[in-house]
Design a protein around this motif. Structure first.
Motif, mmCIF file in Angstrom:
data_model
loop_
_atom_site.group_PDB
_atom_site.id
_atom_site.type_symbol
_atom_site.label_atom_id
_atom_site.label_comp_id
_atom_site.label_asym_id
_atom_site.label_seq_id
_atom_site.Cartn_x
_atom_site.Cartn_y
_atom_site.Cartn_z
ATOM 1 N N ILE A 49 0.836 -1.201 0.000
ATOM 2 C CA ILE A 49 0.000 0.000 0.000
ATOM 3 C C ILE A 49 0.873 1.254 0.000
ATOM 4 O O ILE A 49 0.620 2.212 -0.744
ATOM 5 N N ALA A 50 1.922 1.241 0.827
ATOM 6 C CA ALA A 50 2.826 2.388 0.918
ATOM 7 C C ALA A 50 3.560 2.629 -0.397
ATOM 8 O O ALA A 50 3.718 3.776 -0.838
ATOM 9 N N ALA A 51 4.014 1.554 -1.037
ATOM 10 C CA ALA A 51 4.729 1.689 -2.306
ATOM 11 C C ALA A 51 3.825 2.288 -3.375
ATOM 12 O O ALA A 51 4.239 3.158 -4.149
ATOM 13 N N LEU A 52 2.576 1.828 -3.412
ATOM 14 C CA LEU A 52 1.617 2.380 -4.376
ATOM 15 C C LEU A 52 1.345 3.850 -4.084
ATOM 16 O O LEU A 52 1.268 4.675 -5.002
ATOM 17 N N GLY A 53 1.199 4.188 -2.796
ATOM 18 C CA GLY A 53 0.973 5.580 -2.420
ATOM 19 C C GLY A 53 2.130 6.476 -2.811
ATOM 20 O O GLY A 53 1.939 7.590 -3.315
ATOM 21 N N SER A 54 3.366 5.978 -2.623
ATOM 22 C CA SER A 54 4.557 6.768 -2.953
ATOM 23 C C SER A 54 4.660 6.994 -4.456
ATOM 24 O O SER A 54 4.962 8.107 -4.914
ATOM 25 N N TYR A 55 4.398 5.944 -5.228
ATOM 26 C CA TYR A 55 4.482 6.083 -6.676
ATOM 27 C C TYR A 55 3.369 6.983 -7.209
ATOM 28 O O TYR A 55 3.579 7.778 -8.132
ATOM 29 N N LEU A 56 2.195 6.870 -6.597
ATOM 30 C CA LEU A 56 1.074 7.728 -6.988
ATOM 31 C C LEU A 56 1.416 9.194 -6.746
ATOM 32 O O LEU A 56 1.118 10.057 -7.583
ATOM 33 N N ALA A 57 2.072 9.487 -5.621
ATOM 34 C CA ALA A 57 2.445 10.868 -5.300
ATOM 35 C C ALA A 57 3.422 11.424 -6.335
ATOM 36 O O ALA A 57 3.318 12.588 -6.740
ATOM 37 N N ILE A 58 4.350 10.585 -6.785
ATOM 38 C CA ILE A 58 5.312 11.019 -7.803
ATOM 39 C C ILE A 58 4.594 11.350 -9.110
ATOM 40 O O ILE A 58 4.850 12.387 -9.744
ATOM 41 N N LEU A 59 3.669 10.480 -9.512
ATOM 42 C CA LEU A 59 2.930 10.719 -10.752
ATOM 43 C C LEU A 59 2.052 11.962 -10.663
ATOM 44 O O LEU A 59 1.980 12.751 -11.608
ATOM 45 N N LEU A 60 1.377 12.128 -9.525
ATOM 46 C CA LEU A 60 0.543 13.320 -9.340
ATOM 47 C C LEU A 60 1.395 14.583 -9.341
ATOM 48 O O LEU A 60 0.992 15.616 -9.891
ATOM 49 N N GLY A 61 2.582 14.491 -8.714
ATOM 50 C CA GLY A 61 3.483 15.634 -8.702
ATOM 51 C C GLY A 61 3.943 16.021 -10.097
ATOM 52 O O GLY A 61 3.981 17.211 -10.447
ATOM 53 N N ASP A 62 4.264 15.011 -10.924
ATOM 54 C CA ASP A 62 4.671 15.269 -12.308
ATOM 55 C C ASP A 62 3.514 15.832 -13.129
ATOM 56 O O ASP A 62 3.697 16.755 -13.937
ATOM 57 N N PHE A 63 2.337 15.285 -12.904
ATOM 58 C CA PHE A 63 1.171 15.684 -13.702
ATOM 59 C C PHE A 63 0.759 17.124 -13.404
ATOM 60 O O PHE A 63 0.432 17.894 -14.312
ATOM 61 N N PHE A 64 0.781 17.489 -12.111
ATOM 62 C CA PHE A 64 0.323 18.831 -11.710
ATOM 63 C C PHE A 64 1.492 19.774 -11.400
ATOM 64 O O PHE A 64 1.267 20.875 -10.898
ATOM 65 N N HIS A 65 2.728 19.336 -11.674
ATOM 66 C CA HIS A 65 3.931 20.154 -11.450
ATOM 67 C C HIS A 65 4.032 20.621 -9.998
ATOM 68 O O HIS A 65 4.225 21.802 -9.702
ATOM 69 N N ILE A 66 3.915 19.642 -9.071
ATOM 70 C CA ILE A 66 3.990 19.932 -7.637
ATOM 71 C C ILE A 66 5.418 19.684 -7.155
ATOM 72 O O ILE A 66 6.080 18.736 -7.582
ATOM 73 N N ASN A 67 5.887 20.510 -6.247
ATOM 74 C CA ASN A 67 7.228 20.364 -5.684
ATOM 75 C C ASN A 67 7.369 18.986 -5.022
ATOM 76 O O ASN A 67 6.495 18.572 -4.255
#
Length: 441
Positions: free
Chosen positions: A109-127
């Motif tokens: 669950i944690a690994a999926l959450g971490s990867y999701l955060a990276i993708l969301l950050g790239d998609f929305f240009h979040i720091n």
């Protein structure tokens, strides 16, 4: 006169479509989108890569059909934990459950959450500074959904499964009908010098198929589980296997094996932009994000049920709280909350990917024991009528056992330190088990 208190039970409301969506949703995460090049590199050629996906799918199907027979005879909440306890004893059941609830489940669950955060950050240009809070927030939001009655989590699983199949279908259709490369070309330069071999390629595909067994954790919430669980497991694996094969062939048909090897994990984003332009890349990113969210939902929905089942048997500290079911939602809210807390700690302080990898060895050890259990139950209950029997017995269970032994041996050879750590994690559960057993005497 006061009415007698009625014990709250899990809500047996999930049908075939919900169970099938959970099987497909917990298998298809991000692996099919990023593992194409790795499989080709290890296999050494596009043809061998496709055969590796097929072999991995067939081994997974053999495993699923074997477990389906156990699920039809032991349709209990807890899945593998319940099977191990019924076939062997409470000790082995506890260890299989302990490993899943303390490390394996929360780490996935944690690994999926971490990867999701990276993708969301790239998609929305979040720091990137916000990656950890976003990951924890995403895990908590999906966890909150699963605190409500199970029909909400099941409906979400159906929706996300349909959504994640859209980019899969697009890759297949555009590859098969509009691709002009030679999908089975053997002319890939420089691959053989770094190839890990067909066996390692097949091992990579087996990890991409992992998660199919988790729906069995919901045995106490599925309508007519003796029939529904075997159908959902076998049909779900077949659908995923066909999808994986077609996606791999479509990718090779689109750009060819040489280009896939050259691009690595960027192969599918490259195809999306080539076929659909910049918009295509965005759509694919959304598809992968939805895929991860759906996969995470399936795992948050299923792993706490193991904790609940173990607590109900009074095998865990704070068993009363962890086995508590809310009267309105009929969900194990404290087991869900504890799973989320452990996952959040892993996101904040550990490499969740590495932790989940450490448990691959032990989960496959328990798989082998479960597959052998089919033979044990048949010998123990020779006259028992089975709602579902594994086809081509004993060939199919032997294939499942052989495939799992292959994974175990490969792990020992490639990561001996990880194997020792994995066994250490399991061993930590032994004093907990005996403390709880002795306390009850």
């Amino acid at each position: 006169m006061e009415k007698p208190h009625k014990e709250v039970e899990l809500n047996r409301s999930l049908g075939l479509w919900s169970a099938l969506s959970l099987v497909i949703g917990t298998i298809i995460g991000v692996g099919i989108f990023v593992r194409q090049a790795a499989v080709i590199d290890d296999a050494g050629s596009p043809t061998a890569a496709l055969l590796a996906w097929l072999a991995g799918g067939l081994l997974t199907l053999a495993a699923g059909l074997t477990i389906a027979e156990l699920a039809s005879q032991i349709p209990s909440t807890g899945g593998l934990y319940a099977y191990m306890e019924e076939i062997y004893n409470k000790f082995w059941g506890f260890l299989s459950g302990w490993m899943q609830i303390i490390v394996y489940g929360p780490a996935m669950i944690a690994a999926l959450g971490s990867y999701l955060a990276i993708l969301l950050g790239d998609f929305f240009h979040i720091n990137p500074f916000w990656n950890i809070p976003i990951a924890i927030g995403a895990v908590c939001l999906i966890g909150l959904l699963n605190v409500f009655p199970n029909r909400y989590g099941a409906a979400f699983a159906i929706i996300t499964t349909i959504c994640k199949l859209v980019p899969v279908a697009a890759l297949i259709i555009f590859g098969l009908f509009f691709g002009h490369a030679n999908a089975l070309s053997q002319s890939i330069n420089h691959v053989h010098t770094t190839a890990g071999g067909f066996g390692i390629a097949m091992l990579a595909t087996l990890f991409a198929f992992d998660g199919w067994i988790l729906v069995a954790n919901l045995g106490g919430e599925i309508k007519n589980p003796k029939k529904m669980l075997p159908r959902a497991i076998s049909l779900g694996i077949i659908i995923v296997m066909i999808a994986y094969l077609l996606v791999s062939f479509g990718v090779l048909k689109s750009i060819g094996g040489e280009k896939v090897h050259e691009l690595g994990t960027a192969a599918i984003p490259y195809i999306a932009q080539k076929d659909f332009g910049v918009l295509g890349g965005k759509i694919l990113s959304i598809g992968i994000i939805i895929s991860i969210v759906g996969c995470m939902n399936g795992k948050i929905m299923t792993f706490p049920r193991i904790m609940y089942a173990m607590a109900k048997e009074k095998q865990l500290p704070f068993a009363k709280q962890l086995s508590y079911l809310n009267e309105k939602t009929r969900t194990p809210i404290f087991s869900i909350m504890l799973t989320l807390v452990i996952a959040g700690i892993m996101i904040s302080f550990f490499d969740a990917d590495r932790l989940s990898e450490l448990c691959i060895f032990t989960i496959y050890c328990f798989y082998v024991m479960a597959f052998v259990g089919v033979f044990i139950l048949r010998k123990r209950n020779p006259k028992q009528k089975r709602v579902f029997s594994v086809p081509l017995f004993p060939f199919v269970p032997l294939v499942a056992i052989g495939g799992s032994l292959f994974v175990i041996i490969s792990e020992i050879m490639s990561d001996p330190i990880g194997v020792v750590c994995s066994l250490g994690i399991v061993a930590l559960g032994i004093p907990v088990y005996y403390f709880e057993v002795m306390r009850k005497k």
